[in-house]
Motif scaffolding. Sequence first.
Motif, PDB file in Angstrom:
ATOM      1  N   LEU A   9       0.844  -1.195   0.000  1.00 12.28           N
ATOM      2  CA  LEU A   9       0.000   0.000   0.000  1.00 12.28           C
ATOM      3  C   LEU A   9       0.877   1.243   0.000  1.00 12.28           C
ATOM      4  O   LEU A   9       1.770   1.376   0.845  1.00 12.28           O
ATOM      5  CB  LEU A   9      -0.907   0.000   1.238  1.00 12.28           C
ATOM      6  N   ARG A  42      -0.958  -1.145  -4.075  1.00 13.11           N
ATOM      7  CA  ARG A  42      -2.144  -0.300  -4.263  1.00 13.11           C
ATOM      8  C   ARG A  42      -1.787   1.129  -3.890  1.00 13.11           C
ATOM      9  O   ARG A  42      -1.128   1.369  -2.880  1.00 13.11           O
ATOM     10  CB  ARG A  42      -3.298  -0.790  -3.375  1.00 13.11           C
ATOM     11  N   LEU A  44      -3.187   4.724  -2.693  1.00 13.59           N
ATOM     12  CA  LEU A  44      -4.318   5.432  -2.105  1.00 13.59           C
ATOM     13  C   LEU A  44      -3.946   6.892  -1.877  1.00 13.59           C
ATOM     14  O   LEU A  44      -2.918   7.185  -1.246  1.00 13.59           O
ATOM     15  CB  LEU A  44      -4.722   4.815  -0.759  1.00 13.59           C
ATOM     16  N   CYS A  63      -7.210   6.990 -10.977  1.00 14.12           N
ATOM     17  CA  CYS A  63      -7.582   6.239  -9.778  1.00 14.12           C
ATOM     18  C   CYS A  63      -9.088   5.997  -9.763  1.00 14.12           C
ATOM     19  O   CYS A  63      -9.869   6.951  -9.710  1.00 14.12           O
ATOM     20  CB  CYS A  63      -7.181   7.002  -8.518  1.00 14.12           C
ATOM     21  N   GLY A  65     -10.331   3.553  -7.588  1.00 18.38           N
ATOM     22  CA  GLY A  65     -10.577   2.810  -6.356  1.00 18.38           C
ATOM     23  C   GLY A  65     -10.903   3.727  -5.196  1.00 18.38           C
ATOM     24  O   GLY A  65     -11.615   4.715  -5.344  1.00 18.38           O
ATOM     25  N   LEU A  66     -10.342   3.423  -4.030  1.00 19.94           N
ATOM     26  CA  LEU A  66     -10.635   4.175  -2.823  1.00 19.94           C
ATOM     27  C   LEU A  66      -9.700   5.370  -2.663  1.00 19.94           C
ATOM     28  O   LEU A  66      -8.569   5.361  -3.148  1.00 19.94           O
ATOM     29  CB  LEU A  66     -10.505   3.279  -1.583  1.00 19.94           C
ATOM     30  N   ASP A  77     -15.204   6.025  -2.656  1.00 17.75           N
ATOM     31  CA  ASP A  77     -15.055   5.061  -3.736  1.00 17.75           C
ATOM     32  C   ASP A  77     -15.188   5.835  -5.048  1.00 17.75           C
ATOM     33  O   ASP A  77     -16.292   6.209  -5.452  1.00 17.75           O
ATOM     34  CB  ASP A  77     -16.135   3.981  -3.623  1.00 17.75           C
ATOM     35  N   ALA A 203      -9.736   2.148   5.098  1.00 19.30           N
ATOM     36  CA  ALA A 203      -9.554   1.816   3.693  1.00 19.30           C
ATOM     37  C   ALA A 203      -8.650   0.601   3.525  1.00 19.30           C
ATOM     38  O   ALA A 203      -8.923  -0.290   2.705  1.00 19.30           O
ATOM     39  CB  ALA A 203      -8.976   3.019   2.948  1.00 19.30           C
ATOM     40  N   ALA A 204      -7.569   0.548   4.300  1.00 21.87           N
ATOM     41  CA  ALA A 204      -6.641  -0.578   4.208  1.00 21.87           C
ATOM     42  C   ALA A 204      -7.311  -1.878   4.637  1.00 21.87           C
ATOM     43  O   ALA A 204      -7.091  -2.936   4.026  1.00 21.87           O
ATOM     44  CB  ALA A 204      -5.406  -0.309   5.070  1.00 21.87           C
ATOM     45  N   HIS A 206     -10.452  -2.530   4.360  1.00 21.24           N
ATOM     46  CA  HIS A 206     -11.354  -2.878   3.255  1.00 21.24           C
ATOM     47  C   HIS A 206     -10.594  -3.606   2.147  1.00 21.24           C
ATOM     48  O   HIS A 206     -11.141  -4.514   1.496  1.00 21.24           O
ATOM     49  CB  HIS A 206     -11.997  -1.606   2.705  1.00 21.24           C
ATOM     50  N   LEU A 207      -9.334  -3.230   1.944  1.00 20.72           N
ATOM     51  CA  LEU A 207      -8.502  -3.847   0.912  1.00 20.72           C
ATOM     52  C   LEU A 207      -7.755  -5.077   1.407  1.00 20.72           C
ATOM     53  O   LEU A 207      -7.113  -5.770   0.612  1.00 20.72           O
ATOM     54  CB  LEU A 207      -7.490  -2.819   0.388  1.00 20.72           C
ATOM     55  N   ILE A 209      -5.161  -5.066   3.571  1.00 26.52           N
ATOM     56  CA  ILE A 209      -3.727  -4.778   3.646  1.00 26.52           C
ATOM     57  C   ILE A 209      -3.385  -4.304   5.059  1.00 26.52           C
ATOM     58  O   ILE A 209      -3.969  -3.335   5.546  1.00 26.52           O
ATOM     59  CB  ILE A 209      -3.322  -3.703   2.622  1.00 26.52           C
TER      60      ILE A 209
END
Length: 270
Positions: A9, A42, A44, A63, A65-66, A77, A203-204, A206-207, A209
């Motif tokens: 990340l 990823r 962010l 981007c 994604g989030l 999102d 957010a992490a 959710h991913l 990570i």
Amino acid sequence: MAAPPAYALIATDLDGTLLRGDDTVSDRSLTALARAVRAGARHLVVTGRPAPRVRPLLEDLGCAGLAVCGQGAQVYDAGADRLLWSVRLDRELAETALGKIEAEVGQVYAAVDQDGVDGLTLIEPGYLMPHPTLPAVRVDRRDDLWCEPISKVLLRHHTLSDDELAATARAAVGSLATVTMSGPGTVELQPCGVTKATGLALAADHLGIPAGRALAFGDMPNDIPMFDWAAHGVAMANAHPELKTVADEVTLSNEDDGIAVVLERLFPTD
């Protein structure tokens, strides 16, 4: 099979970090980020800007994604153009906090970011936007700032430095709000306990990570919680001294491709 990247990340602040002074991202930085993403990381964006002010930049960056917006108060999102998570600052608490600050330093000038993907930035008479490219709507009086739910309040003072205003505000408001300083002329009140780290952690998660595989870039004191959360924090050469003190390393400035320099070292080939 290729080994997974050391950092899964990459969290980047925008103003003063990924963005140059003209609100653009260099080709070198874009190339370095793209290489890291191809390697499996990823990217962010983690910014103080609210979601509506971030949307055009995310489109330019490709981007979908989030993104963590509003100092961590919003997880946005971009692909679906919706907020997965948001925290509002209670408007009565905000008014009370402003009163406590003005009791200590005299008149301050305020603005608010409204909640939601289409929320406006409202500014009261006397408030000057620190970033002239960001759109704002001027209202006639302070009471008009509270017409809709908000995510944060922005403050300016005609004589105090940002550091002085932030320190005084932090002492005055106590647990009513979290006080941050995110850039020149940008002292902010946000919901108590909300920081870039709280939004990034959501957010992490959710991913899928963990913090131990996160790399963070920033330039201001509001990035300190993000550096505390991530495995490795990189401050820009132009960063505030408070952030440099807690950073794991210092790279070149935002104008000199500081993010790219680090990513090229960590992700040298595709």
